[in-house]
Design a protein around this motif. Structure first.
Motif, PDB file in Angstrom:
ATOM      1  N   GLN A 261       1.209  -0.898  -0.337  1.00 44.39           N
ATOM      2  CA  GLN A 261       0.072   0.030   0.019  1.00 44.39           C
ATOM      3  C   GLN A 261       0.649   1.492  -0.131  1.00 44.39           C
ATOM      4  OE1 GLN A 261      -2.182   1.154   3.397  1.00 44.39           O
ATOM      5  NE2 GLN A 261      -3.783   1.058   2.490  1.00 44.39           N
ATOM      6  N   LEU A 262       2.103   0.868   0.687  1.00 45.93           N
ATOM      7  CA  LEU A 262       2.449   2.528   1.016  1.00 45.93           C
ATOM      8  C   LEU A 262       3.817   2.446  -1.027  1.00 45.93           C
ATOM      9  CD1 LEU A 262       4.249   4.103   2.553  1.00 45.93           C
ATOM     10  CD2 LEU A 262       6.176   3.108   2.933  1.00 45.93           C
ATOM     11  N   PHE A 263       3.827   1.212  -1.285  1.00 47.79           N
ATOM     12  CA  PHE A 263       4.320   1.390  -2.686  1.00 47.79           C
ATOM     13  C   PHE A 263       3.057   1.800  -3.646  1.00 47.79           C
ATOM     14  CE2 PHE A 263       4.679  -0.521  -6.938  1.00 47.79           C
ATOM     15  CZ  PHE A 263       5.583  -0.282  -6.990  1.00 47.79           C
ATOM     16  N   ARG A 264       1.869   2.062  -3.927  1.00 48.06           N
ATOM     17  CA  ARG A 264       0.991   2.180  -4.539  1.00 48.06           C
ATOM     18  C   ARG A 264       0.689   3.635  -4.229  1.00 48.06           C
ATOM     19  NH1 ARG A 264      -1.634  -1.974  -2.172  1.00 48.06           N
ATOM     20  NH2 ARG A 264      -3.475  -0.950  -2.223  1.00 48.06           N
ATOM     21  N   ILE A 265       1.116   4.343  -2.835  1.00 47.97           N
ATOM     22  CA  ILE A 265       0.789   5.320  -2.449  1.00 47.97           C
ATOM     23  C   ILE A 265       1.767   6.126  -3.716  1.00 47.97           C
ATOM     24  CG2 ILE A 265       0.912   7.111  -0.804  1.00 47.97           C
ATOM     25  CD1 ILE A 265      -0.217   5.469   0.873  1.00 47.97           C
ATOM     26  N   LEU A 266       2.821   6.097  -3.004  1.00 46.72           N
ATOM     27  CA  LEU A 266       4.030   6.761  -3.382  1.00 46.72           C
ATOM     28  C   LEU A 266       4.405   6.638  -5.020  1.00 46.72           C
ATOM     29  CD1 LEU A 266       6.188   5.849  -0.809  1.00 46.72           C
ATOM     30  CD2 LEU A 266       6.008   8.001  -1.288  1.00 46.72           C
ATOM     31  N   VAL A 267       3.518   5.740  -5.733  1.00 45.67           N
ATOM     32  CA  VAL A 267       3.801   5.773  -7.164  1.00 45.67           C
ATOM     33  C   VAL A 267       2.522   7.114  -7.338  1.00 45.67           C
ATOM     34  CG1 VAL A 267       1.866   4.777  -8.851  1.00 45.67           C
ATOM     35  CG2 VAL A 267       4.295   3.136  -7.035  1.00 45.67           C
ATOM     36  N   GLU A 268       1.680   7.003  -7.024  1.00 46.91           N
ATOM     37  CA  GLU A 268       0.383   8.611  -7.043  1.00 46.91           C
ATOM     38  C   GLU A 268       0.911   9.593  -6.815  1.00 46.91           C
ATOM     39  OE1 GLU A 268      -1.819   8.525  -9.051  1.00 46.91           O
ATOM     40  OE2 GLU A 268      -1.676   5.981  -9.838  1.00 46.91           O
ATOM     41  N   VAL A 269       2.102   8.880  -5.642  1.00 42.22           N
ATOM     42  CA  VAL A 269       2.961  10.642  -4.802  1.00 42.22           C
ATOM     43  C   VAL A 269       4.053  11.007  -6.966  1.00 42.22           C
ATOM     44  CG1 VAL A 269       4.195  11.931  -3.853  1.00 42.22           C
ATOM     45  CG2 VAL A 269       2.654  10.632  -2.718  1.00 42.22           C
ATOM     46  N   ILE A 270       4.077  10.713  -7.296  1.00 43.03           N
ATOM     47  CA  ILE A 270       5.409  10.661  -8.001  1.00 43.03           C
ATOM     48  C   ILE A 270       4.481  11.425  -9.137  1.00 43.03           C
ATOM     49  CG2 ILE A 270       7.623   9.731  -9.319  1.00 43.03           C
ATOM     50  CD1 ILE A 270       7.688   8.224  -6.708  1.00 43.03           C
ATOM     51  N   ARG A 271       3.828  10.427  -9.218  1.00 38.45           N
ATOM     52  CA  ARG A 271       2.950  10.463 -10.694  1.00 38.45           C
ATOM     53  C   ARG A 271       2.125  11.827 -10.867  1.00 38.45           C
ATOM     54  NH1 ARG A 271       0.227  12.017 -14.142  1.00 38.45           N
ATOM     55  NH2 ARG A 271      -1.447  10.714 -15.087  1.00 38.45           N
ATOM     56  N   GLY A 272       1.973  12.234 -10.110  1.00 41.14           N
ATOM     57  CA  GLY A 272       1.177  13.437  -9.846  1.00 41.14           C
ATOM     58  C   GLY A 272       1.874  14.908  -9.124  1.00 41.14           C
ATOM     59  N   GLY A 273       3.148  14.776  -8.835  1.00 45.64           N
ATOM     60  CA  GLY A 273       4.312  15.430  -8.524  1.00 45.64           C
ATOM     61  C   GLY A 273       4.347  16.168  -7.793  1.00 45.64           C
ATOM     62  N   GLY A 274       4.024  15.110  -6.250  1.00 44.67           N
ATOM     63  CA  GLY A 274       4.026  15.808  -4.995  1.00 44.67           C
ATOM     64  C   GLY A 274       5.728  15.329  -4.583  1.00 44.67           C
ATOM     65  N   TYR A 275       6.341  14.576  -5.049  1.00 48.71           N
ATOM     66  CA  TYR A 275       6.870  14.052  -4.682  1.00 48.71           C
ATOM     67  C   TYR A 275       8.518  15.206  -4.758  1.00 48.71           C
ATOM     68  CZ  TYR A 275      11.924  11.606  -4.196  1.00 48.71           C
ATOM     69  OH  TYR A 275      13.103  11.472  -3.189  1.00 48.71           O
ATOM     70  N   GLY A 276       9.745  14.887  -4.402  1.00 46.41           N
ATOM     71  CA  GLY A 276      10.638  15.773  -4.724  1.00 46.41           C
ATOM     72  C   GLY A 276      10.757  17.896  -4.547  1.00 46.41           C
ATOM     73  N   ALA A 277      12.009  18.151  -4.803  1.00 39.82           N
ATOM     74  CA  ALA A 277      11.715  19.131  -4.283  1.00 39.82           C
ATOM     75  C   ALA A 277      10.979  20.099  -5.261  1.00 39.82           C
ATOM     76  CB  ALA A 277      13.588  19.953  -5.383  1.00 39.82           C
ATOM     77  N   GLY A 278       9.886  20.373  -6.415  1.00 38.06           N
ATOM     78  CA  GLY A 278       9.366  21.313  -7.049  1.00 38.06           C
ATOM     79  C   GLY A 278       7.722  20.897  -5.785  1.00 38.06           C
ATOM     80  N   SER A 279       7.683  20.158  -4.545  1.00 37.31           N
ATOM     81  CA  SER A 279       6.687  19.567  -4.643  1.00 37.31           C
ATOM     82  C   SER A 279       6.396  20.720  -3.376  1.00 37.31           C
ATOM     83  CB  SER A 279       6.173  18.527  -4.382  1.00 37.31           C
ATOM     84  OG  SER A 279       4.919  18.174  -3.270  1.00 37.31           O
ATOM     85  N   ASP A 280       5.717  21.120  -2.809  1.00 34.86           N
ATOM     86  CA  ASP A 280       4.934  21.651  -1.315  1.00 34.86           C
ATOM     87  C   ASP A 280       4.432  20.169  -0.045  1.00 34.86           C
ATOM     88  OD1 ASP A 280       5.991  23.879  -1.609  1.00 34.86           O
ATOM     89  OD2 ASP A 280       4.292  25.045  -2.545  1.00 34.86           O
ATOM     90  N   VAL A 281       4.245  19.333  -0.967  1.00 31.27           N
ATOM     91  CA  VAL A 281       3.569  18.815   0.041  1.00 31.27           C
ATOM     92  C   VAL A 281       4.633  17.838   0.938  1.00 31.27           C
ATOM     93  CG1 VAL A 281       2.854  16.217   0.807  1.00 31.27           C
ATOM     94  CG2 VAL A 281       2.951  17.183  -1.799  1.00 31.27           C
ATOM     95  N   ALA A 282       3.911  17.591   2.598  1.00 27.94           N
ATOM     96  CA  ALA A 282       5.007  17.710   4.118  1.00 27.94           C
ATOM     97  C   ALA A 282       4.588  16.163   3.813  1.00 27.94           C
ATOM     98  CB  ALA A 282       4.785  18.763   4.681  1.00 27.94           C
ATOM     99  N   PHE A 283       6.156  15.220   3.870  1.00 22.26           N
ATOM    100  CA  PHE A 283       5.348  14.220   3.985  1.00 22.26           C
ATOM    101  C   PHE A 283       6.172  13.429   6.020  1.00 22.26           C
ATOM    102  CE2 PHE A 283       6.413  14.555  -0.303  1.00 22.26           C
ATOM    103  CZ  PHE A 283       5.692  13.572  -1.104  1.00 22.26           C
ATOM    104  N   MET A 284       5.173  13.701   6.782  1.00 22.31           N
ATOM    105  CA  MET A 284       4.869  13.434   8.192  1.00 22.31           C
ATOM    106  C   MET A 284       4.968  12.121   8.230  1.00 22.31           C
ATOM    107  SD  MET A 284       3.412  16.655   9.611  1.00 22.31           S
ATOM    108  CE  MET A 284       2.134  16.940   8.560  1.00 22.31           C
ATOM    109  N   LEU A 285       5.078  12.293   9.300  1.00 21.06           N
ATOM    110  CA  LEU A 285       4.933  10.715  10.349  1.00 21.06           C
ATOM    111  C   LEU A 285       4.074  10.911  11.472  1.00 21.06           C
ATOM    112  CD1 LEU A 285       8.165   8.757  10.471  1.00 21.06           C
ATOM    113  CD2 LEU A 285       7.101   8.759   8.260  1.00 21.06           C
TER     114      LEU A 285
END
Ligand code: PSV
Ligand code: MN
Length: 388
Positions: A261-285
């Motif tokens: 499930q974590l993998f599937r979530i991260l696939v969509e994060v990357i697909r949707g531009g939510g990952y990396g320097a250009g993204s404002d999404v905060a990845f909290m635990l």
């Protein structure tokens, strides 16, 4: 499949926020097991969080919870964090531990109590101004236990009004993120039960208001990656609270209960531009380590996120798109699964070493003596705990 060397540079863009409360004692309503060396104050929590970043390079920020992390001088706390090599991140409000809030906080019918809850958020914004934090995260325990207990429509209207007042206090570079949860501590209804309600409320506020998705806050079987896709598509995914669960809001180590499930979530994060320097999404635990050691528990968590991020980055998007366009159902599915089944751990160990980090952060922590050191030195005082 994409080669690891192609994705290696992108791994350096990963930045996870650790929850200060994960370093304090925690438990269930049955028992809190104290652990030796647990921090007595927010300064010690930050020092422990900094160990995780020092050994993994993955966790440069620490999220605070107010009032649990209240200190006289937040500037001093921010400087302490900087000295330890981390920064203070999201400020979490707390309107769930005061007798006044038994029947609600920002939704309460009593104007005095509602204003008290709003004022608490103003205080959190004051803290953000001192710490340089960008995000105010609001999770509300508001809800009812019995049908007919209160007028759910009226509560929704008061929620909108309260949030607007809080939103209007934000600085230009600050954001409000509204976290949803469908049950607990209220069991009949909660006032922000799902992403749709959070989305409706934050959309009415304006561009600085976003949705926070806690992975433990959905009914079993919910397709969380679909929600991730939709919020990114709408430009309203503000942050994650990562954790994993078997049954309810278990707050277990992210990726422990369901790595796929974590993998599937991260696939969509990357697909949707939510990952990396250009993204404002905060990845909290948002986790609690009730029976395992806390610092290695957090190290394990950020490594799990990194491993699944690497696998998600390995998805051959070109081949996947071609298979999807051709209607090749099994081919497309196979391309995704090839990435998921790739063991990236040896390559990540090399990647870490190339950046001056320990190949095995779990072992490095065990051998560092830090755990024994805090157990020996942190005597006296009162250990911090979830809720204090
Ligand atoms: C509520 O269950 C929640 O997920 C919110 O984020 C709170 O602030 C947090 O847990 C406290 O652990
Ligand atoms: Mn949460």
């Amino acid at each position: 499949m994409t080669d690891f060397s192609d994705i290696a540079p992108r791994l350096a863009e990963q930045a996870i926020e650790l929850p200060s409360w994960a370093f304090g004692n925690s438990g269930t309503r049955f028992k809190v097991f104290a652990q030796p060396g647990v921090p007595r104050d927010p300064f010690e929590k930050i020092s422990d969080a900094a160990q995780v970043h020092r050994l993994t390079g993955l966790a440069p920020k620490v999220a605070l919870h107010i009032p649990w992390d209240k200190v006289d001088d937040f500037g001093a706390l921010a400087r302490h964090a900087a000295d330890e090599g981390v920064a203070l991140g999201t400020v979490n409000s707390n309107t769930f531990q005061d007798d006044d809030y038994k029947l609600g906080s920002v939704t309460h019918r009593d104007d005095r109590i509602r204003q008290k809850a709003i004022d608490h958020h103003f205080e959190c914004i004051d803290v953000m101004n001192e710490t340089g934090s960008r995000d105010l995260k609001i999770w509300l325990a508001d809800g009812t236990n019995y049908p007919g207990q209160d007028d759910v429509r009226g509560r929704q209207d008061r929620l909108a009004d309260s949030l607007q007042k809080i939103y209007d206090r934000l600085g230009d570079d600050q954001r409000l993120v509204l976290e949803y949860k469908f049950f607990e501590p209220a069991f009949y209804h909660t006032d922000v039960p799902d992403w749709g309600t959070s989305y409706a409320q934050v959309s009415a506020l304006g561009p600085k208001a976003m949705v926070c998705l806690d992975t433990g806050h959905h009914a079993p079987g919910t397709n969380i990656e679909f929600i991730v896709m939709q919020l990114l598509r709408l430009g309203k995914l503000g942050s994650f609270d990562f954790n994993s669960r078997f049954y309810a809001d278990d707050d277990l180590i992210v990726g422990a209960a369901d790595p796929f499930q974590l993998f599937r979530i991260l696939v969509e994060v990357i697909r949707g531009g939510g990952y990396g320097a250009g993204s404002d999404v905060a990845f909290m635990l948002d986790q609690c380590h009730n029976v395992e050691d806390k610092i290695p528990g957090q190290i394990r968590s950020v490594l799990n996120v990194q491993e699944m991020t690497a696998r998600a980055l390995l998805v051959d998007r070109g081949a996947l798109d071609a298979a999807q366009t051709a209607g090749d159902v099994l081919g497309a599915h196979g391309i995704l699964m090839d990435a998921f089944y790739t063991d990236v751990r040896p390559a990540l160990a090399e990647w870490r070493e190339s950046r001056g980090l320990p190949a095995d952060p779990m072992r490095a922590y065990a051998e560092s003596g830090y755990g024994a050191g805090i157990a020996a030195s942190r005597v006296g005082g009162e250990q911090a705990g979830w809720g204090a």
